[in-house]
Design an enzyme around this catalytic site. Structure first.
Site, mmCIF file in Angstrom:
data_model
loop_
_atom_site.group_PDB
_atom_site.id
_atom_site.type_symbol
_atom_site.label_atom_id
_atom_site.label_comp_id
_atom_site.label_asym_id
_atom_site.label_seq_id
_atom_site.Cartn_x
_atom_site.Cartn_y
_atom_site.Cartn_z
ATOM 1 N N GLU A 38 82.087 64.679 -13.010
ATOM 2 C CA GLU A 38 82.199 63.409 -13.421
ATOM 3 C C GLU A 38 82.993 62.577 -13.966
ATOM 4 O O GLU A 38 83.750 61.482 -13.097
ATOM 5 C CB GLU A 38 80.947 63.230 -14.240
ATOM 6 C CG GLU A 38 79.691 63.410 -13.213
ATOM 7 C CD GLU A 38 78.802 62.916 -11.330
ATOM 8 O OE1 GLU A 38 79.021 61.572 -12.335
ATOM 9 O OE2 GLU A 38 78.715 63.132 -11.131
ATOM 10 N N SER A 51 15.895 58.485 -37.682
ATOM 11 C CA SER A 51 15.378 58.804 -39.063
ATOM 12 C C SER A 51 16.425 59.741 -39.816
ATOM 13 O O SER A 51 16.582 59.838 -41.172
ATOM 14 C CB SER A 51 14.882 60.013 -39.316
ATOM 15 O OG SER A 51 12.618 59.349 -39.224
#
Length: 887
Positions: free
Chosen positions: A119, A490
């Site tokens: 690059e 309950s």
């Protein structure tokens, strides 16, 4: 000719020696040149000045629009956030872009060299812009690339500027100038290594991978430091075109590009020709990395953590901030809890629903050739991973399925065939779900319609160890542990009794268990019987509704509501008596935290799934609080007096111990410093009151409605059953001295689970199996008896019980409590607010008996105890049992 004669020929002194008709004389030649040069110079100066002004204006405009490069000084690319289980195994990942950040000094030289050679081979020598490369690219574009995209000459620095700062791929002259200006500016403020680090971690390399580390895993299933030169060159080949050079999609083009990169590395001097030729011989065979998924069965837990992270940090930071999230998940327990909940729901479904038929039918199925047809059928979302799609073969006794690409055949279990035959016999071609068994047979399976949820957490810290939010996360991501509001029935009652303990009422206090009416509300016990004066111990043990109502009426519903709200069981609560029987809404997680508060001695427990959160640098951003580690001075053990007969006893004293004196300012001689935890959390109730509830709840499992939950567990446990009105919800909530588990079973759209499908029968066995596994590797602990409590045995009138009594309480005694202790004085609806709770819908709901616990033992008749082991079914309802619950 004489001068005189000359003058006489021009008597008027004319300047034209040739006479009036002669042309004017020409000026000198250099004069014309000078005028031309002056004109050209003037125009040139004006042009230069104009160009300068225009150039400066354009430059100023471009510079004004340039983003700041200062942000790149501390630039950190978006990276994956990771969630870990308690043993530091990776549990899940959060990411918008799959990127693994690697600092520049950890990136191998061969990887850096490959990208630089390809690059930007002058990367370490140019100042951000490579003018020689620009000139070379310009000449190539003019003479060799007619009609094609211009050849680029961007440096790595320019690419970073384009991607990180400009964020634009538009091909324009302005953008290239901005790119060059930014690149030069970046070179002034950032080191070359920092620029390269940003580039190698930020570049997109295809296949969903951002950065070289993610690409190494995506293409070669390797960490970055294990790549060879050929593989590094393959990655460096990708920036030019991640799609066209993807080795999975275009292997030949990818190999050619890789070999070109190897040649460029030779030209750059980072690879010898011999090495490059040798690397070119290596085949390019990418290895598909299996995408990481959550740990098995951890999806409910991981999704809840994700929701919390987004709520705390926002979507962007949660998914891109590189957070390291350490959780409390016990993966082994999570897998087991998931399996046991599945088994419990399947058992319920098998008993109550029967076989609902195949998924579909494939016609003309033969013993062979069925594989292709079966392979094209999509499994339902709720199918478990250990199940398989299968097709019933001719004869309807064997099935065929595909296991890891191989066709298998096996016989269906005879019990499954008989089960299916009762509703719909199996036929050849039926597509069903099976679970392969040892020996080659297959068990018939179907997805239950009933749902369930379970959670286990540490009672001291609130750390959630396991959480199962339903049958299948893939079928429905609705988490029934944290999101489903259901009536607890309950299982709410212990908090009514805890409020009573805080008011100084003892476990042996008697309240009347007899019919009572408040306005149009006529609550009853589940068994439709009455015991008369009943101790609180027996009332909680057998979940007596009428006693609970009288206790709540005596305390006042504000006291009950305050207790439930401060415990975190509910967010708000109406001050009406039916709420004391569980006619409120809560979640499984809220109930687990509230029960942990009781087991923890009254300090309010807040459930936590996350232990700590760190950023990518290891800095702790958040840490669970509540407990702090310090030191305390521990006095030497006191010598115990030996009785005259030489015997010792471990029994608690029959009389209340003397209250301890105030803590001395100086420790006694011989004291040593020991580690000590300081609990700074708010207190719901005293340690003495919560211990009294724990002892009563131990008998709920040992000899009460929760017997089925305690089968085979040989260590101290306590709990409570819960069933809402019309059997819509079945609960069991219980704990040991160190862990609490809550199990809920019901339908998402509330409907009855079936007559007698109470919490003890439906949820209790699931709780039992989970707790056996959870307790297996833990030390056997007993509930600690706090100071100021005396353990005493007494006769409740129904059983011999052991309870804890405070220093001012007489074991086994019942005293008149301001005229209401025996429950003999009438309480009106106006006094209690009961009138306001009875609406048409609630009256309708109360027509069928409800319950809140298991009936796995005695179910006494009116005023007499049932024989052990006998169960008495409730009579048909001729009145209200209670809004919300409740047994």
């Amino acid at each position: 000719m004489t001068r005189r004669s000359f003058r006489s020929r021009n008597p008027q002194g004319s300047g034209n020696p040739q006479g009036p008709g002669a042309p004017p004389p020409r000026p000198p030649r250099f004069r014309r040149y000078r005028q031309s040069l002056a004109i050209i110079a003037g125009v040139g100066l004006v042009g230069i000045a104009g160009a300068g002004v225009l150039g400066w204006t354009t430059y100023a405009k471009l510079v004004a629009d340039l983003p700041s490069v200062d942000s790149l000084r501390a630039y950190q690319p978006p990276t994956v956030s990771r969630i870990y289980a308690s043993d530091d195994r990776l549990m899940a990942e959060l990411a918008n872009e799959r990127r693994i950040f690697v600092p520049i000094n950890a990136i191998p030289e061969r990887v850096k060299n490959a990208f630089i050679a390809t690059e930007d081979h002058n990367f370490y020598t140019h100042g951000g812009v490579d003018f020689m490369a620009i000139g070379r690219a310009g000449l190539t574009d003019i003479f060799a690339r007619h009609g094609r995209r211009p050849l680029g000459a961007s440096t790595i620095t320019q690419q970073v500027a384009k991607v990180m700062l400009l964020n634009s791929n538009v091909l324009s002259f302005d953008r290239k100038i901005k790119e060059a200006l930014l690149a030069m500016k970046m070179e002034q403020v950032l080191s070359k290594d920092k620029i390269l680090e940003i580039y190698l971690n930020g570049i997109y390399l295809g296949n969903g991978a951002y950065g070289v580390a993610a690409a190494a895993q995506s293409y070669f299933n390797k960490p970055l430091d294990q790549l060879d030169d050929a593989e590094a060159a393959s990655l460096a080949a990708l920036p030019k075109s991640p799609t066209n050079y993807n080795p999975f999609l275009h292997p030949q083009a990818a190999m050619a590009r890789r070999n070109l990169v190897l040649d460029l590395m030779v030209e750059a001097g980072v690879l010898t020709r011999q090495q490059a030729d040798q690397e070119k011989q290596e085949p390019l065979v990418p290895q598909q990395k299996q995408r990481f998924g959550p740990l098995p069965d951890s999806e409910w837990f991981g999704e809840e953590v994700r929701r919390q992270l987004i709520a705390q940090y926002g979507q962007e930071r949660a998914a891109q901030g590189g957070l390291e999230v350490h959780t409390s998940l016990d993966q082994s327990l999570q897998v087991t809890e998931t399996r046991l909940l599945h088994e419990g729901l399947m058992n319920y479904d098998r008993v109550h629903s029967g076989w609902r038929g195949p998924l579909r039918n494939l016609p003309d199925i033969q013993d062979d050739g069925w594989e292709s047809a079966l392979d094209h059928i999509t499994p339902p979302g709720g199918m478990l991973r250990e199940w398989r799609l299968a097709v019933v073969l001719p004869g309807a006794t064997h099935v065929g399925w595909i296991e890891e690409g191989t066709a298998r055949k096996g016989a269906l279990l005879a019990t499954d065939m008989a089960w299916a035959r009762r509703m719909r016999p199996l036929r050849a071609g039926d597509v069903i779900m099976i679970e392969p068994q040892e020996g080659g047979s297959a068990a018939l399976r179907q997805i239950p319609q009933v749902e369930g949820a379970a959670v286990t957490l540490d009672v001291h810290t609130g750390r959630v160890l396991a959480m199962v939010g339903g049958w299948s996360f893939h079928e429905s991501q609705f988490n029934r542990v944290t999101q489903a509001l259901r009536q607890p029935g309950s299982s709410f009652k212990p908090f009514v009794y805890l409020a009573a303990m805080e008011k100084g009422i003892s476990p042996s206090e008697r309240f009347d268990d007899s019919p009572v009416s408040y306005g149009d509300w006529h609550p009853q016990n589940y068994e439709h019987d009455n015991w008369g004066p009943t101790t609180l111990h027996d009332a909680l043990r057998e979940s007596r509704n009428l006693v609970t109502i009288r206790v709540a009426a005596h305390l006042g519903m504000k006291a009950v509501a305050d207790t439930a709200i401060r415990a975190g069981l509910v967010a708000q609560m109406p001050h009406v008596l039916p709420a004391a029987l569980g006619a409120v809404e809560t979640t499984v997680m809220r109930e687990a935290a509230a029960y942990a508060t009781i087991a923890n001695g009254g300090h309010i427990v807040t459930p936590t799934l996350v232990d700590d959160i760190q950023d990518r640098a290891g800095t702790v951003l958040w840490q669970a609080g509540g407990l702090t580690l310090g030191t305390a001075m521990q006095a030497p053990p006191a010598e115990q007096p030996v009785p005259a007969d030489g015997t010792t006893t471990s029994a608690a004293p029959a009389t209340a111990p003397v209250a301890p004196s105030a803590t001395p300012t100086t420790p006694p001689p011989g004291s040593v410093a020991v580690p000590a935890l300081t609990d700074g959390r708010p207190v719901l109730a005293s340690e003495q009151s919560t211990f009294q509830i724990v002892k009563m709840m131990q008998d709920v499992i040992a000899r009460g409605t929760g017997r089925m939950a305690g089968v085979g567990i040989d260590r101290p446990i306590a709990g409570k059953t819960g069933t809402s009105q019309d059997f819509h919800d079945a609960w069991f909530a219980g704990f040991s001295p160190d862990i609490v588990t809550v199990v809920w079973v019901g339908f998402d759209t509330p409907q009855t689970l079936g007559r007698n499908s109470d919490g003890g029968r439906v949820a209790g066995p699931i709780w039992n199996r989970i707790m056996k596994v959870a307790l297996a590797n833990r030390p056997k602990l007993d509930f600690r008896v706090p100071d100021g409590i005396t353990l005493a045995s007494y006769d409740t009138g129904r059983i011999s019980a052991v309870d804890g009594f405070k220093t001012d309480q007489v074991p086994g005694a019942s005293v008149e409590l301001h005229g209401f202790g025996a429950g003999t004085e009438a309480l009106t609806a106006a006094d209690t607010g009961a009138d306001s709770v009875i609406s048409d819908s609630e009256s309708d709901m109360a027509q069928t008996p409800g319950q809140g616990g298991g009936m796995a033992g005695a179910a006494p008749g009116s005023g007499t105890a049932a024989a052990p082991g006998q169960a008495q079914k409730p009579a048909p309802s001729d009145g209200d049992i209670g809004v919300g619950g409740l047994y």
